[in-house]
Design a protein around this motif. Structure first.
Motif, PDB file in Angstrom:
ATOM      1  N   PHE A  12       0.834  -1.200   0.000  1.00 48.82           N
ATOM      2  CA  PHE A  12       0.000   0.000   0.000  1.00 48.82           C
ATOM      3  C   PHE A  12       0.872   1.254   0.000  1.00 48.82           C
ATOM      4  O   PHE A  12       0.623   2.215  -0.743  1.00 48.82           O
ATOM      5  N   LYS A  14       3.879   1.612  -1.131  1.00 49.21           N
ATOM      6  CA  LYS A  14       4.573   1.790  -2.405  1.00 49.21           C
ATOM      7  C   LYS A  14       3.741   2.655  -3.353  1.00 49.21           C
ATOM      8  O   LYS A  14       4.269   3.561  -4.012  1.00 49.21           O
ATOM      9  N   ASP A  15       2.452   2.408  -3.419  1.00 47.44           N
ATOM     10  CA  ASP A  15       1.593   3.215  -4.285  1.00 47.44           C
ATOM     11  C   ASP A  15       1.483   4.647  -3.770  1.00 47.44           C
ATOM     12  O   ASP A  15       1.428   5.598  -4.556  1.00 47.44           O
ATOM     13  N   THR A  16       1.428   4.813  -2.455  1.00 42.77           N
ATOM     14  CA  THR A  16       1.390   6.169  -1.888  1.00 42.77           C
ATOM     15  C   THR A  16       2.652   6.939  -2.240  1.00 42.77           C
ATOM     16  O   THR A  16       2.597   8.111  -2.621  1.00 42.77           O
ATOM     17  N   ALA A  18       4.594   6.410  -4.807  1.00 41.55           N
ATOM     18  CA  ALA A  18       4.579   6.681  -6.245  1.00 41.55           C
ATOM     19  C   ALA A  18       3.704   7.895  -6.551  1.00 41.55           C
ATOM     20  O   ALA A  18       4.075   8.766  -7.361  1.00 41.55           O
ATOM     21  N   LEU A  19       2.543   7.979  -5.916  1.00 43.85           N
ATOM     22  CA  LEU A  19       1.660   9.127  -6.126  1.00 43.85           C
ATOM     23  C   LEU A  19       2.302  10.415  -5.604  1.00 43.85           C
ATOM     24  O   LEU A  19       2.122  11.489  -6.187  1.00 43.85           O
ATOM     25  N   ARG A  56      -4.970   8.405   1.555  1.00 44.16           N
ATOM     26  CA  ARG A  56      -4.131   7.215   1.683  1.00 44.16           C
ATOM     27  C   ARG A  56      -3.327   7.253   2.984  1.00 44.16           C
ATOM     28  O   ARG A  56      -3.171   6.236   3.664  1.00 44.16           O
ATOM     29  N   LEU A 275      10.793   3.786  -3.781  1.00 42.66           N
ATOM     30  CA  LEU A 275       9.342   3.838  -3.548  1.00 42.66           C
ATOM     31  C   LEU A 275       8.938   3.183  -2.232  1.00 42.66           C
ATOM     32  O   LEU A 275       7.890   2.532  -2.126  1.00 42.66           O
TER      33      LEU A 275
END
Length: 493
Positions: A12, A14-16, A18-19, A56, A275
């Protein structure tokens, strides 16, 4: 792979991360190539992205995963990742989502208005939006501090654990020695500066050579121009900007070296942390230690300026100084000036002390935004002994307050202190450093910094990073000793 709370949380996160990088790229675009007419739309885009990120960062599942990981056996790196995630979760959870979005929206607009006001020397045009930025940051600080010191709550975002009291004590220690030395130096004749014209294109080409000399990887970065130089991004997309002045190439060259220090920190972090919450510099103080040591202890050293001198004569012809020693004196010339980013090492921290006191007053409410220009001019004349002629040389010179970065400025001086400690330790380990720098070879120094500081990213707490690298806790003594030795030698004191 079996799902576990730790694995779910890190996926989870990692996506935060990246954003967050995407949001940073929007900011880079805004300050470099975005059409001026897109400002209002970009503000809405930035606000929307901040709402997504805030959601997030405060997602209830993050709290559940953190709780489930408590007491689990894990690696040092995973423990550190959770420390950062928990800190972000706790901090973001105290902030209303609407406030975070509004701060992003208003500061996006404010940055453009600051640039226009600076170009026109019109502080009054900028004051209303600055007042709104301050109001929003005060609301944020109130939510975060929960009854504590407002400024501490904001400073903690840039240097975890730092307090106004601690920073003020550091400045109190530094100020007397700096002021006394400056007085002695300014009684001496100033060395000659450069002469001639230095076209923008040629400056940018030379800046690229300097960036490469310090190890900046242009396959994972780029150099552009902006009103105020900055570095953006982490991992495999780390961009820098600089600015040019046809009459003052040092502005471009040393801004470039400074930003390369930031960028190399990010590029040299262990790729295994990409990331993740460890994949950025651990604090702005440690970040500034890298930019300042690249710029000053390396870039302005007698050895390296000797190499730059020969390279500049080759690139520009006659530059108005006739020897490496005269060039070294020109690079490190102490003179009456107004601009922080162009200040010599002796006076630089005095610029930071002025901003530290003024922004504390702004956040506490003791100083109103409309009165900032007058307060700045009064304080500057008291501290430096001469009057500010226009706003672009005074309170409009820095972009930071338009972006809401209250609490950021003292990390510049903290970075100088850290850099002083690192330079002292590095020279003990690298006795032949000057011989290499004289040839334009920085790799021994940058490799030392990469190993001792940069590769760790956020693995350790800020002061622990410096303590591990130097073998002792950081203090202002090494920096002050370095400055006194350097400028006493330069000016024959």
């Amino acid at each position: 792979m079996t799902n576990t709370p730790l694995a779910d949380l890190l996926a989870f996160q990692k996506d935060t991360e990246a954003l967050g990088q995407v949001a940073g790229r929007l900011g880079w675009d805004q300050e470099t190539v975005m059409p001026r007419g897109a400002a209002e739309q970009r503000a809405e885009e930035m606000a929307a992205m901040e709402q997504v990120l805030h959601a997030r960062r405060t997602d209830p599942r993050v709290g559940d995963w953190l709780a489930a990981c408590e007491g689990s056996e894990m690696t040092e790196a995973d423990t550190a990742k959770l420390r950062h995630i928990r800190r972000s979760f706790d901090r973001a959870s105290k902030l209303p989502a609407a406030l975070s979005a509004e701060i992003a929206r208003v500061t996006s607009v404010a940055q453009g208005q600051w640039a226009e006001a600076r170009a026109k020397d019109d502080f009054a045009a900028f004051a209303p939006v600055l007042a709104r930025v301050i109001e929003l940051r005060q609301q944020e600080a109130q939510a975060l501090s929960q009854g504590g010191d407002l400024y501490d709550a904001l400073a903690d975002d840039y240097e975890p654990g730092a307090t106004a009291a601690e920073l003020g004590a550091m400045f109190d220690e530094m100020r007397p020695r700096l002021v006394e030395l400056r007085g002695k130096v300014l009684e001496k004749p100033a060395p000659a500066g450069l002469k001639g014209s230095f076209p923008d294109a040629e400056q940018m080409a030379f800046a690229s050579r300097l960036a490469l000399a310090f190890g900046y990887d242009l396959n994972r970065g780029r150099i552009d121009k902006a009103v105020h130089p900055f570095s953006s991004g982490s991992g495999n997309d780390v961009r820098i900007t600089t600015r040019t002045n046809p009459e003052d190439p040092f502005n471009c060259f040393y801004s470039t070296i400074h930003e390369v220090g930031h960028a190399c920190y990010e590029q040299n972090i262990d790729q295994g942390y990409l990331l993740t919450s460890l994949g950025q510099g651990v604090s702005m103080g440690v970040h500034e230690s890298q930019s300042r040591i690249y710029e000053n202890q390396l870039g302005r050293s007698r050895a390296f300026t000797g190499w730059i001198y020969e390279q500049m004569r080759e690139a520009f012809g006659d530059i108005g100084v006739d020897s490496p020693e005269a060039f070294y004196a020109a690079v490190n010339r102490v003179q009456k000036d107004f601009i922080r980013t162009e200040a010599d090492e002796l006076q630089y921290n005095l610029h930071i002390m002025l901003r530290f006191d003024l922004e504390r007053a702004l956040i506490s409410g003791d100083l109103k935004a409309a009165d900032l220009e007058a307060a700045w001019n009064e304080r500057f004349e008291a501290d430096f002994g001469y009057a500010v002629p226009r706003a672009s040389l005074g309170c409009l010179q820095d972009v930071h307050w338009s972006l809401g970065l209250f609490g950021y400025f003292p990390t510049y001086s903290l970075g100088n202190v850290y850099a002083g400690c690192l330079a002292q330790a590095m020279r003990k380990d690298l006795p032949d450093l000057d011989a290499a720098l004289a040839k334009g070879e920085t790799s021994s120094a940058t490799s030392w910094l990469g190993e001792k500081v940069q590769r760790h990213g956020g693995l350790y707490e800020p002061k622990e990073v410096i303590t591990r690298a130097c073998g002792e806790a950081p203090s202002a003594g090494p920096l002050l000793d370095y400055i006194e030795t350097k400028f006493s030698d330069l000016y024959g004191l």
